[in-house]
Design a protein around this motif. Sequence first.
Motif, short mmCIF file in Angstrom:
data_model
loop_
_atom_site.label_atom_id
_atom_site.label_comp_id
_atom_site.label_asym_id
_atom_site.label_seq_id
_atom_site.Cartn_x
_atom_site.Cartn_y
_atom_site.Cartn_z
N GLY A 148 0.81 -1.20 0.00
CA GLY A 148 0.00 0.00 0.00
C GLY A 148 0.85 1.25 0.00
N ASP A 149 2.01 1.20 0.70
CA ASP A 149 2.87 2.37 0.75
C ASP A 149 3.81 2.45 -0.45
OD1 ASP A 149 1.94 3.40 3.15
OD2 ASP A 149 3.17 2.03 4.32
N GLY A 150 3.98 1.37 -1.18
CA GLY A 150 4.92 1.35 -2.28
C GLY A 150 6.20 0.63 -1.90
N ASP A 151 7.08 0.41 -2.87
CA ASP A 151 8.34 -0.25 -2.55
C ASP A 151 9.28 0.73 -1.87
OD1 ASP A 151 9.71 1.25 -4.50
OD2 ASP A 151 9.12 -0.19 -6.05
N TYR A 152 10.42 0.21 -1.39
CA TYR A 152 11.28 0.99 -0.51
C TYR A 152 11.83 2.26 -1.18
CZ TYR A 152 15.31 2.32 2.27
OH TYR A 152 16.22 3.04 2.99
N LEU A 153 12.40 2.11 -2.38
CA LEU A 153 12.99 3.28 -3.03
C LEU A 153 11.93 4.33 -3.36
CD1 LEU A 153 15.61 1.68 -5.44
CD2 LEU A 153 16.00 2.82 -3.26
N TYR A 154 10.74 3.85 -3.71
CA TYR A 154 9.64 4.79 -3.97
C TYR A 154 9.29 5.56 -2.70
CZ TYR A 154 4.83 6.38 -4.70
OH TYR A 154 3.69 7.13 -4.76
N VAL A 155 9.19 4.84 -1.56
CA VAL A 155 8.85 5.49 -0.29
C VAL A 155 9.96 6.44 0.13
CG1 VAL A 155 8.39 5.08 2.16
CG2 VAL A 155 7.36 3.59 0.43
N LEU A 156 11.21 6.01 -0.03
CA LEU A 156 12.34 6.86 0.34
C LEU A 156 12.31 8.17 -0.44
CD1 LEU A 156 15.06 7.07 1.90
CD2 LEU A 156 16.13 6.01 -0.10
N ASP A 157 12.07 8.10 -1.73
CA ASP A 157 12.00 9.30 -2.56
C ASP A 157 10.81 10.17 -2.17
OD1 ASP A 157 12.88 10.68 -5.25
OD2 ASP A 157 10.71 10.41 -5.39
N GLY A 209 20.77 1.07 1.00
CA GLY A 209 21.00 -0.27 1.56
C GLY A 209 19.85 -0.79 2.38
N GLY A 210 18.83 0.02 2.62
CA GLY A 210 17.68 -0.44 3.37
C GLY A 210 16.70 -1.26 2.57
N ILE A 211 17.01 -1.53 1.29
CA ILE A 211 16.13 -2.35 0.47
C ILE A 211 15.99 -3.72 1.11
CG2 ILE A 211 15.84 -3.46 -1.77
CD1 ILE A 211 17.33 -1.14 -3.02
N GLY A 212 14.77 -4.16 1.30
CA GLY A 212 14.53 -5.45 1.93
C GLY A 212 14.22 -5.35 3.40
N LEU A 213 14.51 -4.18 4.03
CA LEU A 213 14.24 -4.01 5.46
C LEU A 213 12.90 -3.34 5.73
CD1 LEU A 213 17.76 -2.80 6.66
CD2 LEU A 213 16.85 -5.13 6.64
N GLU A 214 12.25 -2.87 4.65
CA GLU A 214 11.00 -2.17 4.87
C GLU A 214 9.92 -3.09 5.44
OE1 GLU A 214 12.45 -2.72 2.07
OE2 GLU A 214 11.09 -3.37 0.47
N GLY A 215 10.02 -4.39 5.14
CA GLY A 215 8.99 -5.31 5.60
C GLY A 215 9.01 -5.55 7.08
N ILE A 216 10.15 -5.33 7.76
CA ILE A 216 10.21 -5.58 9.20
C ILE A 216 10.04 -4.29 10.00
CG2 ILE A 216 11.64 -7.63 8.94
CD1 ILE A 216 14.07 -6.03 9.59
N GLY A 217 9.74 -3.22 9.32
CA GLY A 217 9.28 -2.03 10.01
C GLY A 217 10.35 -1.02 10.37
N ASN A 218 11.64 -1.37 10.33
CA ASN A 218 12.64 -0.42 10.78
C ASN A 218 13.04 0.57 9.70
OD1 ASN A 218 13.96 -2.21 9.19
ND2 ASN A 218 15.73 -2.49 10.52
N MET A 219 12.52 0.42 8.49
CA MET A 219 12.78 1.41 7.44
C MET A 219 11.47 1.79 6.76
SD MET A 219 15.87 2.38 7.51
CE MET A 219 16.10 3.24 5.97
N GLY A 220 10.40 1.91 7.55
CA GLY A 220 9.12 2.33 7.03
C GLY A 220 9.08 3.84 6.85
N PRO A 221 7.94 4.38 6.39
CA PRO A 221 7.84 5.82 6.12
C PRO A 221 8.17 6.70 7.32
CG PRO A 221 6.00 4.65 5.14
CD PRO A 221 6.74 3.65 5.97
#
Length: 337
Positions: free
Chosen positions: A234-243, A306-318
């Motif tokens: 729902g939030d998008g993938d990591y690089l999209y959210v980071l941008d 380098g946070g790609i893949g960590l968004e699913g465990i919550g420590n690199m969320g929005p």
Amino acid sequence: MPLIVVTGFPTSGKSTRAKQLHDYLSERIKATTAGGATPKYRLHLISDQSLSISRTVYDLSALPAHTRSANASEKDARAAIYGAVKRVLSDKDIVILDGLNYIKGWRYQLHCEAKAMRTPSCILQIGCSKEKSREVNEARLGKELASAQDERKSGNDINEAEGAYEPANWENLVFRYEEPNPMTRWDSPLFTLIWEDGEEQTRQVFDSLWEAVAGEARKVIRPNQATIQRGRSGDGDYLYVLDRETQDIVKRILEQQNDEGGGEVRIPRGGGQAGDDLVVELPGSKKVGLPQLQRLRRSFMGLNRGGIGLEGIGNMGPSRIRESFAGYLNDNFEKDG
């Protein structure tokens, strides 16, 4: 379920051993299936013969020397084999691949495909001396030359599964054969049967193979992170959210800062997080311009890819990205101040 790659010299008994393994696995699958129930596993035997691939595709003698490394017929044959394996390989299927499989890069490709499917793979090497393999090939050549047409009409065993290679082709394939190395991950676990092994030894090797790839103690296979396709949440993938989050903070700073510079800008945490707003302290010496903010944003994104893949465990969320970027800006503005 696993991919079992059979390899060895040409005419070393690979097809015979592959059939024996197929019969053995059929018995094991039947033994693990309750009466009347659907078998837990499906079994497949894939070979050049099952795909109607002629042994002449491996013959380089008819090709010019400068084109032999790009043998199109052999590449097409491997593509057909790879497609057949990929179609049936799954966690419910045991695939026996009977063939030369003499190139380590080819075995590596098969290993990666099995790993991507989260299923184990192993190598069954058929050991046979060059002299014995050559003797078998010459015997088949003589038999074919003497009575090939008559035997095919009478339905005897002269077929592609037990056919012969032309002598020059056989010598070339033996020369090009790359021995499996159990120290590499794509050639392990490695099981070996030699020409002289009898029924008892064959049974022991097959038992070990079953325990390694289908028993209760088999390793759990996890694909590499780089091969996992990430869906867009729902939030998008990591690089999209980071941008998106860093761009929003830059936009808020430009909108809220005063003309004289200095002061502070309050940033909502976002991501549905409760709590106080984030605060960005702007330098008092001058107004912060868009070029400086974009430069800091690009620098922050470069540090946090380098946070790609960590968004699913919550420590690199929005919310965590916004908090980190606000702290990064404060540190840089403090140095400038």
